[in-house]
Enzyme design. Structure first.
Site, short mmCIF file in Angstrom:
data_model
loop_
_atom_site.label_atom_id
_atom_site.label_comp_id
_atom_site.label_asym_id
_atom_site.label_seq_id
_atom_site.Cartn_x
_atom_site.Cartn_y
_atom_site.Cartn_z
N GLU A 170 0.84 -1.20 0.00
CA GLU A 170 0.00 0.00 0.00
C GLU A 170 0.88 1.25 0.00
OE1 GLU A 170 -2.85 -0.01 3.19
OE2 GLU A 170 -3.62 -1.99 2.65
N GLU A 198 -8.45 1.69 -4.28
CA GLU A 198 -9.57 1.45 -3.34
C GLU A 198 -10.25 2.78 -3.02
OE1 GLU A 198 -8.61 -0.96 0.05
OE2 GLU A 198 -10.55 -0.56 1.02
O1 KIV Z 1 -6.50 -6.93 2.14
C1 KIV Z 1 -7.40 -6.77 1.31
O2 KIV Z 1 -8.43 -7.45 1.31
C2 KIV Z 1 -7.23 -5.74 0.30
C3 KIV Z 1 -8.39 -5.47 -0.58
C4 KIV Z 1 -9.28 -4.51 0.10
C5 KIV Z 1 -7.96 -4.99 -1.91
O3 KIV Z 1 -6.21 -5.13 0.22
#
Ligand code: KIV
Length: 301
Positions: free
Chosen positions: A153, A219
């Site tokens: 991320e 997201e």
């Molecule tokens: O961990 C997860 O489920 C995610 C999704 C929201 C893309 O990163």
């Protein structure tokens, strides 16, 4: 593939179920007529999907049976998300989960999926410190977790980490927009990329793509910005609450299947009410046990 209006069509809409003539690299069976498994979805197949105007589907999975079921159902990418933190381990957020907790789940999914590309999330705290830390954790997920790719991320700040991981042979998806690991910094669950903020996300996506990310996941991004990001970069995009212009879509499987209780985010579509179904069968079992009806003679040795 485009329809007569020039809009992208889903592969599933074009190819008769389950896999008819005209199957593409993505839309194909898990085994041939003799039952021999066909090849794995690779990162280049996702690139082909973008190049050909096709779509692909991604779901989270955290264990053997879900991986098998989704894989056999033709889900193209399985994400062993750090969302296991709040969907498996009972935490409130994705922050507490550790590498050592997520690795065995990843291994179970990777061992069970014969066709899908398996992507592992790098948990909070396992890659932010330095590109070296990101490479070391990425290697653990490919080596011990048997993942085929990892996801981190964050925006352009992590371009060097992406470059280092890709240089080490680790395919990387970069997750931008609302990034749950930063929920305290972002001030909670908020849609990103609205208005002038859109350019920031485009710049992030370009920087991460130039660093070697093979895919950008967005997201809770406004649909217009997500479409602009998809347009600005050559690699495929995946959306969750990012409109309908991305190459792929992802949902957390417990949300998609109606297992989770409480208020759902707007971007979730619940395809079933598995919470009620499981509750009903658990009640039926409990009642039969208490009434002395189970086990019946057919279940006894
Ligand atoms: O961990 C997860 O489920 C995610 C999704 C929201 C893309 O990163």
């Amino acid at each position: 593939m485009m329809d007569s209006t020039g809009a992208r069509m889903s592969v599933a809409a074009e190819v008769p179920a389950p896999y008819g003539p005209g199957s593409t690299a993505l839309n194909r069976p898990t085994s041939d007529a003799a039952g021999k498994p066909v090849g794995r979805i690779r990162t280049h197949h996702l690139q082909q999907a973008k190049d050909n105007g096709e779509r692909f589907a991604m779901l989270t999975a955290y264990d053997q049976y879900m991986a098998e079921i989704f894989d056999e159902a033709g889900i193209d990418v399985l994400l062993v998300g750090d969302s296991a933190s709040n969907n498996v381990f009972g935490n409130e957020t994705s922050l507490p989960i550790t590498v050592d907790e997520l690795l065995p789940l990843c291994r179970a999914v990777a061992r069970s999926a014969k066709r899908a590309l398996v992507v592992a999330d790098l948990p909070f705290g396992s890659y932010e410190v330095s590109p070296q830390q990101a490479v070391a954790t990425g290697i653990r997920f490919l080596k011990e977790g048997l993942a085929h790719a990892v996801k981190i991320e964050g925006g352009s700040f992590y371009a060097n980490s992406v470059r280092s991981m890709v240089g080490a042979g680790i395919p990387v998806i970069a997750h931008i927009g609302f990034t749950p690991q930063s929920e305290h910094a972002l001030g909670g669950y908020r849609v990103q990329g609205r208005g002038d903020d859109g350019q920031r996300l485009i710049d992030d996506a370009v920087a991460l793509t130039e660093a070697g990310a093979f895919c950008i996941l967005m997201e809770m991004v406004s649909s217009a910005t997500a479409a602009a990001v998809d347009e600005a970069i050559p690699v495929p995009t995946i959306g969750i609450g990012a409109g309908n212009s991305t190459t792929g879509q992802v949902l957390v499987w417990q949300d998609m299947a109606g297992l989770r209780k409480g208020k759902m985010p707007k971007f979730v579509k619940q395809y079933a009410d598995m919470r009620s179904s499981l509750s009903d069968i658990a009640k039926a079992y409990g009642q039969e046990v208490r009434a002395g009806q189970f086990p019946g003679p057919e279940h006894c040795f």
